[in-house]
Design a protein around this motif. Structure first.
Motif, PDB file in Angstrom:
ATOM      1  N   CYS A   1       2.142   2.601  14.772  1.00  0.00           N
ATOM      2  CA  CYS A   1       1.936   4.568  14.683  1.00  0.00           C
ATOM      3  C   CYS A   1       2.755   4.940  15.316  1.00  0.00           C
ATOM      4  O   CYS A   1       2.707   6.881  15.462  1.00  0.00           O
ATOM      5  CB  CYS A   1       1.039   4.272  15.942  1.00  0.00           C
ATOM      6  N   GLN A   2       4.179   4.292  16.095  1.00  0.00           N
ATOM      7  CA  GLN A   2       4.938   5.102  15.873  1.00  0.00           C
ATOM      8  C   GLN A   2       6.228   5.585  15.097  1.00  0.00           C
ATOM      9  O   GLN A   2       7.262   6.628  15.486  1.00  0.00           O
ATOM     10  CB  GLN A   2       6.161   4.599  17.288  1.00  0.00           C
ATOM     11  N   LEU A   3       6.248   5.199  13.613  1.00  0.00           N
ATOM     12  CA  LEU A   3       6.228   5.362  12.452  1.00  0.00           C
ATOM     13  C   LEU A   3       5.759   6.041  11.917  1.00  0.00           C
ATOM     14  O   LEU A   3       4.970   5.404  11.190  1.00  0.00           O
ATOM     15  CB  LEU A   3       7.172   4.453  11.795  1.00  0.00           C
ATOM     16  N   GLN A   4       6.579   7.624  11.550  1.00  0.00           N
ATOM     17  CA  GLN A   4       6.024   9.143  10.579  1.00  0.00           C
ATOM     18  C   GLN A   4       6.406   7.744   9.388  1.00  0.00           C
ATOM     19  O   GLN A   4       7.691   7.950   8.846  1.00  0.00           O
ATOM     20  CB  GLN A   4       6.760  10.203  10.977  1.00  0.00           C
ATOM     21  N   VAL A   5       5.612   7.786   8.275  1.00  0.00           N
ATOM     22  CA  VAL A   5       6.169   7.448   6.957  1.00  0.00           C
ATOM     23  C   VAL A   5       7.282   8.732   6.374  1.00  0.00           C
ATOM     24  O   VAL A   5       6.061  10.126   6.615  1.00  0.00           O
ATOM     25  CB  VAL A   5       5.110   7.605   6.055  1.00  0.00           C
ATOM     26  N   THR A   6       8.221   8.536   5.605  1.00  0.00           N
ATOM     27  CA  THR A   6       9.057   9.536   4.626  1.00  0.00           C
ATOM     28  C   THR A   6       9.052   8.823   3.481  1.00  0.00           C
ATOM     29  O   THR A   6       9.689   7.668   3.471  1.00  0.00           O
ATOM     30  CB  THR A   6      10.367   9.721   5.023  1.00  0.00           C
ATOM     31  N   ASP A   7       9.488   9.380   2.672  1.00  0.00           N
ATOM     32  CA  ASP A   7       9.720   8.834   1.640  1.00  0.00           C
ATOM     33  C   ASP A   7      11.570   7.577   1.500  1.00  0.00           C
ATOM     34  O   ASP A   7      11.594   6.690   0.995  1.00  0.00           O
ATOM     35  CB  ASP A   7      10.435   9.570   0.369  1.00  0.00           C
ATOM     36  N   ALA A   8      11.839   7.596   2.721  1.00  0.00           N
ATOM     37  CA  ALA A   8      13.510   7.103   2.728  1.00  0.00           C
ATOM     38  C   ALA A   8      12.543   5.656   3.103  1.00  0.00           C
ATOM     39  O   ALA A   8      12.961   4.777   3.028  1.00  0.00           O
ATOM     40  CB  ALA A   8      14.011   7.715   3.725  1.00  0.00           C
ATOM     41  N   LEU A   9      11.168   5.544   3.432  1.00  0.00           N
ATOM     42  CA  LEU A   9      10.431   4.521   4.022  1.00  0.00           C
ATOM     43  C   LEU A   9       9.784   3.909   2.744  1.00  0.00           C
ATOM     44  O   LEU A   9       9.762   2.498   3.056  1.00  0.00           O
ATOM     45  CB  LEU A   9      10.075   4.552   5.057  1.00  0.00           C
ATOM     46  N   ASP A  10      10.702   3.719   1.575  1.00  0.00           N
ATOM     47  CA  ASP A  10       9.734   3.567   0.530  1.00  0.00           C
ATOM     48  C   ASP A  10      10.296   2.133  -0.295  1.00  0.00           C
ATOM     49  O   ASP A  10      11.662   1.714   0.297  1.00  0.00           O
ATOM     50  CB  ASP A  10       9.692   4.520  -0.872  1.00  0.00           C
TER      51      ASP A  10
ATOM     52  N   ILE B   1       0.985  -1.044  -0.088  1.00  0.00           N
ATOM     53  CA  ILE B   1       0.334  -0.118   0.082  1.00  0.00           C
ATOM     54  C   ILE B   1       0.800   1.392  -0.102  1.00  0.00           C
ATOM     55  O   ILE B   1       1.719   1.683   0.454  1.00  0.00           O
ATOM     56  CB  ILE B   1      -1.172  -0.008   1.760  1.00  0.00           C
ATOM     57  N   ASP B   2       0.583   2.056  -0.647  1.00  0.00           N
ATOM     58  CA  ASP B   2       0.954   3.335  -0.498  1.00  0.00           C
ATOM     59  C   ASP B   2       0.187   4.385   0.799  1.00  0.00           C
ATOM     60  O   ASP B   2      -0.843   4.868   0.882  1.00  0.00           O
ATOM     61  CB  ASP B   2       0.037   4.415  -1.885  1.00  0.00           C
ATOM     62  N   ILE B   3       1.621   5.114   1.328  1.00  0.00           N
ATOM     63  CA  ILE B   3       1.191   5.546   3.207  1.00  0.00           C
ATOM     64  C   ILE B   3       1.370   7.510   2.697  1.00  0.00           C
ATOM     65  O   ILE B   3       2.708   7.450   1.884  1.00  0.00           O
ATOM     66  CB  ILE B   3       1.329   5.124   3.891  1.00  0.00           C
ATOM     67  N   ALA B   4       0.724   8.098   2.502  1.00  0.00           N
ATOM     68  CA  ALA B   4       1.595   9.868   2.420  1.00  0.00           C
ATOM     69  C   ALA B   4       2.561   9.873   3.649  1.00  0.00           C
ATOM     70  O   ALA B   4       2.315   9.168   4.804  1.00  0.00           O
ATOM     71  CB  ALA B   4       0.877  10.197   2.254  1.00  0.00           C
ATOM     72  N   ASN B   5       3.272  11.248   3.397  1.00  0.00           N
ATOM     73  CA  ASN B   5       4.490  11.215   4.092  1.00  0.00           C
ATOM     74  C   ASN B   5       3.650  12.342   5.391  1.00  0.00           C
ATOM     75  O   ASN B   5       2.634  12.295   5.263  1.00  0.00           O
ATOM     76  CB  ASN B   5       4.580  12.255   3.938  1.00  0.00           C
ATOM     77  N   GLY B   6       4.011  11.432   6.503  1.00  0.00           N
ATOM     78  CA  GLY B   6       3.111  12.182   7.681  1.00  0.00           C
ATOM     79  C   GLY B   6       2.963  11.334   8.555  1.00  0.00           C
ATOM     80  O   GLY B   6       1.620  12.046   9.496  1.00  0.00           O
ATOM     81  N   GLN B   7       1.996  10.962   7.907  1.00  0.00           N
ATOM     82  CA  GLN B   7       0.975   9.890   8.470  1.00  0.00           C
ATOM     83  C   GLN B   7       1.399   8.972   8.930  1.00  0.00           C
ATOM     84  O   GLN B   7       2.883   8.215   8.086  1.00  0.00           O
ATOM     85  CB  GLN B   7       0.144   8.961   7.623  1.00  0.00           C
ATOM     86  N   SER B   8       1.644   7.999  10.260  1.00  0.00           N
ATOM     87  CA  SER B   8       2.139   6.851  10.722  1.00  0.00           C
ATOM     88  C   SER B   8       1.835   5.588   9.376  1.00  0.00           C
ATOM     89  O   SER B   8       0.900   5.712   9.340  1.00  0.00           O
ATOM     90  CB  SER B   8       1.193   6.716  11.766  1.00  0.00           C
ATOM     91  N   ILE B   9       3.113   4.911   9.582  1.00  0.00           N
ATOM     92  CA  ILE B   9       1.855   3.091   9.437  1.00  0.00           C
ATOM     93  C   ILE B   9       0.971   2.706  10.077  1.00  0.00           C
ATOM     94  O   ILE B   9       0.587   1.699   8.814  1.00  0.00           O
ATOM     95  CB  ILE B   9       2.946   2.018   9.404  1.00  0.00           C
ATOM     96  N   MET B  10       0.826   2.600  10.965  1.00  0.00           N
ATOM     97  CA  MET B  10      -0.460   2.564  11.040  1.00  0.00           C
ATOM     98  C   MET B  10      -1.412   3.103  10.771  1.00  0.00           C
ATOM     99  O   MET B  10      -2.448   1.979  10.568  1.00  0.00           O
ATOM    100  CB  MET B  10      -0.622   2.957  13.233  1.00  0.00           C
ATOM    101  N   GLU B  11      -1.689   4.115  10.739  1.00  0.00           N
ATOM    102  CA  GLU B  11      -2.970   5.057   9.797  1.00  0.00           C
ATOM    103  C   GLU B  11      -3.783   4.201   8.398  1.00  0.00           C
ATOM    104  O   GLU B  11      -4.130   4.349   8.305  1.00  0.00           O
ATOM    105  CB  GLU B  11      -2.757   6.363   9.781  1.00  0.00           C
ATOM    106  N   GLY B  12      -1.891   4.108   8.117  1.00  0.00           N
ATOM    107  CA  GLY B  12      -1.757   3.654   6.111  1.00  0.00           C
ATOM    108  C   GLY B  12      -2.599   2.195   6.782  1.00  0.00           C
ATOM    109  O   GLY B  12      -3.262   1.876   5.951  1.00  0.00           O
TER     110      GLY B  12
END
Ligand SMILES: Cc1cc2nc3c(=O)[nH]c(=O)nc-3n(C[C@H](O)[C@H](O)[C@H](O)COP(=O)(O)OP(=O)(O)OC[C@H]3O[C@@H](n4cnc5c(N)ncnc54)[C@H](O)[C@@H]3O)c2cc1C
Ligand code: FES
Lengths: 106, 396
Positions: free
Chosen positions: A86-95, A16-27
Motif C-alpha cells: 500500500c506504500q508503493l505508488q504505481v508509476t511507469d517505472a514499475l512496469d 495485472i495492469d495498475i494505473a499510475n497514482g494507485q498503490s500496488i495494494m489497490e490494484g
C-alpha cells in the motif's frame, strides 16, 4: 500504467495492469490477488499487504519511510526484501515488477 | 435450485464476507442488498483524505462491480430491506417484493446518534461528505458537536482548509470513550496548536439558526456538524424477534439465535474473550474479522483465530493506533513524553498483564503490543516506560 506480476501463495502467477497514482495494494485487491488482505485500506496500520520483492527490483523502488519500516519489522513473515504494497505508488517505472505474496499475512 | 444467501447492508463487512465466502469455496448464489447507491466502500477516509479532497471517490470502493456480480451473484443497490419474514424465510424489500433466502446475513452497520438540532449535519456516508465539502468550501466557521475521533478528524481537515473550528465536547475530556486521559490531554494540546478551539464540559442546549447555544456560552457557525457517537442498525433484527442487546446478539460464529441468520460488523454484540463480556465494536477490523468468521461457519470451515481488536485515527501528521481493550485496566504506563512533541504511547495493564495500547506516531509500540496482548503477556511496567529497552525486546 504498469504491468505487475504477482505470484500468489499457491504459485499461480497473475499479471495485472495498475494505473499510475494507485498503490500496488489497490490494484491487487481490485483484481482479487489472493493473499493481499489490506485490512486498513492503505493507512499503513495493518501490515497485511506485505509482498516480497526480487533482488533485481528492490533497490529500484522508492525508499521506505519510517512508519513502513517499523510496521514491517513486526510482520510475522518479514524478510529483508519485504515491502508494504500500500506504500508503493504505481508509476511507469514499475512496469514489469514481479512480486511474491507471502503464504499468510498473519 | 436452493434459495440464495442474502446479505442485507452493502458495507465493508458485506464486501469482506463475499470475498471470504469465495475463498472458502462457497458455491451458492449470493444476493447483496444495500440502501446506499454505492458499491461497498471504505468509511475511514470519509473523515480523512476523502473529506480533504486528497482521495478520489473511486478509490473508496473496496472492489469493482464485477466482483459482486460474478458467478450468479446479484447486487441490489439503492434498495432497502423493510422486514424479515423468518417463518417464510424471505426478506421483504422496500418495493414490496420478496427475496427468499437459505441463509441470511445482517450487515446493516450503524448510524450517527442524532441530536435534536435541526439543520445540523452528520458524517457517516459519501452523501454526507459531499454535502459537507460543498459547505466547507464556502464557510468561515464550523462548530463540531462531539469530541470523538470522527469529530476531531473533521476538525483537523477543516482547519487546514482555512475554516475557523470550535469543538464542543460535553465530557471533561476528548475521545473519552476510546482513550485514556493522557491521550485526551495530548489531543487537546495538538488541536490547540493547530488553531482549533476546544471546549470540554460544554453542554449544548440547542441550535438557533446558525448559533449553537450552550449552557454558558453561544457560538456562531456557518456549519454545525454533530459527531456524537453511533447507534447500531438493529431494527430489522428486533422486529423479526431476534435477540438484541445494544447490538444484534451473536455467538462465537456470528450466528444469531436463529440458526439460519448471521450478523456481522457494527450492528452486532458479541462476547469478547479479552473483555470477558459481550460488547459492540465499531471498527474496520471488527467488521472484517466477523465477516471472515461468519464465512468460515457458513462453509463449514475451521474459524480463523480471533485477533486482538485494533483501530486507528489520523489527525494532522499524527497517526494514533490502538490495540486491545483498555476498559478495566488498573495501571496506565506512559512511554515517551506526551507533553512535548507528537510521539508517545500509553500501555494499559490489568494485574500486570498488558491489555491495551494507545500509540501516537509509535508503530513499534502498536505492533509489538498487539502480539503481547494476544499472548496475555505480563510485562514489567518499568521496562515499558524505559525507552532504552526496544519494543522488540519487551518480552520479559
Ligand atoms: C467517518 C468515519 C470514519 C471512520 N474511521 C475509522 C477508522 O479510522 N478506523 C476504523 O477502524 N474504523 C473507522 N470507522 C468505522 C468503520 O468504518 C465501521 O466500523 C465499518 O464501516 C463497519 O462496517 P459495516 O459493514 O458493519 O457497516 P457499514 O459500513 O455502515 O455498512 C452498512 C451498510 O448497510 C446499509 N443498511 C443498513 N440497513 C439497511 C437495510 N435495512 N437495507 C439495506 N441496507 C441497509 C447501510 O446504509 C450501510 O451502507 C469510521 C467510520 C466513519 C463513519
Ligand atoms: S493496507 Fe494496511 S498497511 Fe498496507
Amino acid at each position: 500504467m504498469a504491468k505487475i506480476v504477482f505470484e500468489e501463495p499457491d504459485g499461480t502467477k497473475r499479471a495485472i495492469d495498475i494505473a499510475n497514482g494507485q498503490s500496488i495494494m489497490e490494484g491487487a485487491v481490485r483484481n482479487g490477488i489472493v493473499g493481499i488482505d489490506a485490512d486498513c485500506g492503505g493507512a499503513c496500520s495493518c501490515a497485511t499487504c506485505m509482498v516480497y520483492v526480487p533482488d533485481d527490483w528492490f533497490d529500484r523502488l522508492p525508499a521506505k519511510d519510517s512508519s513502513e519500516q517499523s510496521m514491517l519489522e513486526f510482520c510475522p513473515h518479514v524478510q529483508p526484501n519485504s515491502r508494504l504494497s500500500c506504500q508503493l505508488q504505481v508509476t511507469d517505472a514499475l512496469d514489469g515488477l514481479r512480486l511474491k505474496v507471502p503464504q499468510s499475512q498473519q | 435450485m436452493a434459495d440464495p444467501l442474502v446479505i442485507i447492508g452493502a458495507g465493508q463487512a458485506a464486501s469482506q464476507l463475499m470475498a471470504s465466502l469465495a475463498q472458502d469455496g462457497f458455491q451458492g448464489e449470493i444476493c447483496l442488498v444495500g440502501d446506499e447507491p454505492h458499491l461497498p466502500y471504505q468509511r475511514p477516509p470519509l473523515s480523512k483524505k476523502f473529506l480533504a479532497g486528497e482521495l478520489a471517490l473511486d478509490r473508496l470502493y473496496v472492489k469493482p462491480a464485477a466482483f459482486y456480480e460474478k458467478a450468479g451473484s446479484r447486487l441490489l443497490l439503492g434498495q432497502r430491506a423493510q422486514r424479515i419474514d423468518r417463518a417464510g424465510r424471505a426478506v421483504i424489500l422496500g418495493d414490496g417484493s420478496r427475496l427468499p433466502y437459505s441463509t441470511l446475513v445482517l450487515a446493516t452497520g450503524s448510524r450517527p446518534r442524532e441530536l435534536p438540532l435541526p439543520g445540523a449535519l452528520y458524517l457517516r456516508n459519501i452523501a454526507d461528505v459531499e454535502a459537507l465539502r460543498a459547505r466547507v468550501a464556502l464557510a468561515k466557521s464550523l462548530v463540531v458537536i462531539g469530541g470523538g475521533y470522527i469529530g476531531l478528524e473533521l476538525a483537523a481537515v477543516a482547519v487546514k482548509l482555512g475554516v475557523g473550528v470550535t469543538v464542543l465536547e460535553q465530557a471533561p475530556r476528548l475521545m473519552a470513550r476510546g482513550v485514556g486521559p493522557v491521550v485526551s490531554n495530548f489531543y487537546a494540546r495538538l488541536h490547540g496548536e493547530e488553531g482549533v478551539t476546544i471546549r470540554t464540559g460544554a453542554m449544548v442546549r440547542g441550535l438557533d439558526g446558525r448559533r449553537v447555544v450552550c449552557e454558558d456560552a453561544q457560538y456562531d457557525a456557518d456549519i454545525v456538524v454533530v459527531g456524537a457517537g453511533a447507534v447500531p442498525n438493529v431494527e430489522l433484527a428486533r422486529e423479526a424477534g431476534l435477540a438484541v442487546e445494544d447490538g444484534i446478539v451473536v455467538d462465537a460464529e456470528c450466528r444469531t439465535d436463529d440458526a439460519s441468520i448471521f450478523a456481522i460488523g457494527d450492528c452486532t454484540s458479541q462476547h469478547h474473550e479479552l473483555a470477558g463480556r459481550r460488547l459492540r465494536l465499531e471498527s474496520v477490523h471488527n467488521a472484517l474479522e466477523q465477516a471472515r468468521i461468519a464465512a468460515a461457519a457458513i462453509c463449514g470451515k475451521k474459524p480463523p483465530a480471533v485477533q486482538v481488536p485494533w483501530f486507528w485515527s489520523d489527525q494532522y501528521d499524527v497517526k494514533m493506533q490502538m490495540a486491545g481493550l483498555s476498559a478495566g485496566h488498573d495501571q496506565a504506563v506512559v512511554r515517551g513524553n506526551p507533553d512535548i512533541g507528537r510521539s508517545f504511547a500509553v500501555f494499559y495493564l490489568r494485574e500486570g498483564t498488558l491489555i491495551a495500547v494507545d500509540a501516537v506516531n509509535r508503530a513499534p509500540e502498536f505492533m509489538m503490543s498487539k502480539q503481547l496482548i494476544a499472548e496475555r503477556a505480563r510485562i514489567d511496567p518499568s521496562r515499558l516506560c524505559n525507552e532504552s529497552v526496544a519494543m522488540k525486546d519487551m518480552r520479559n
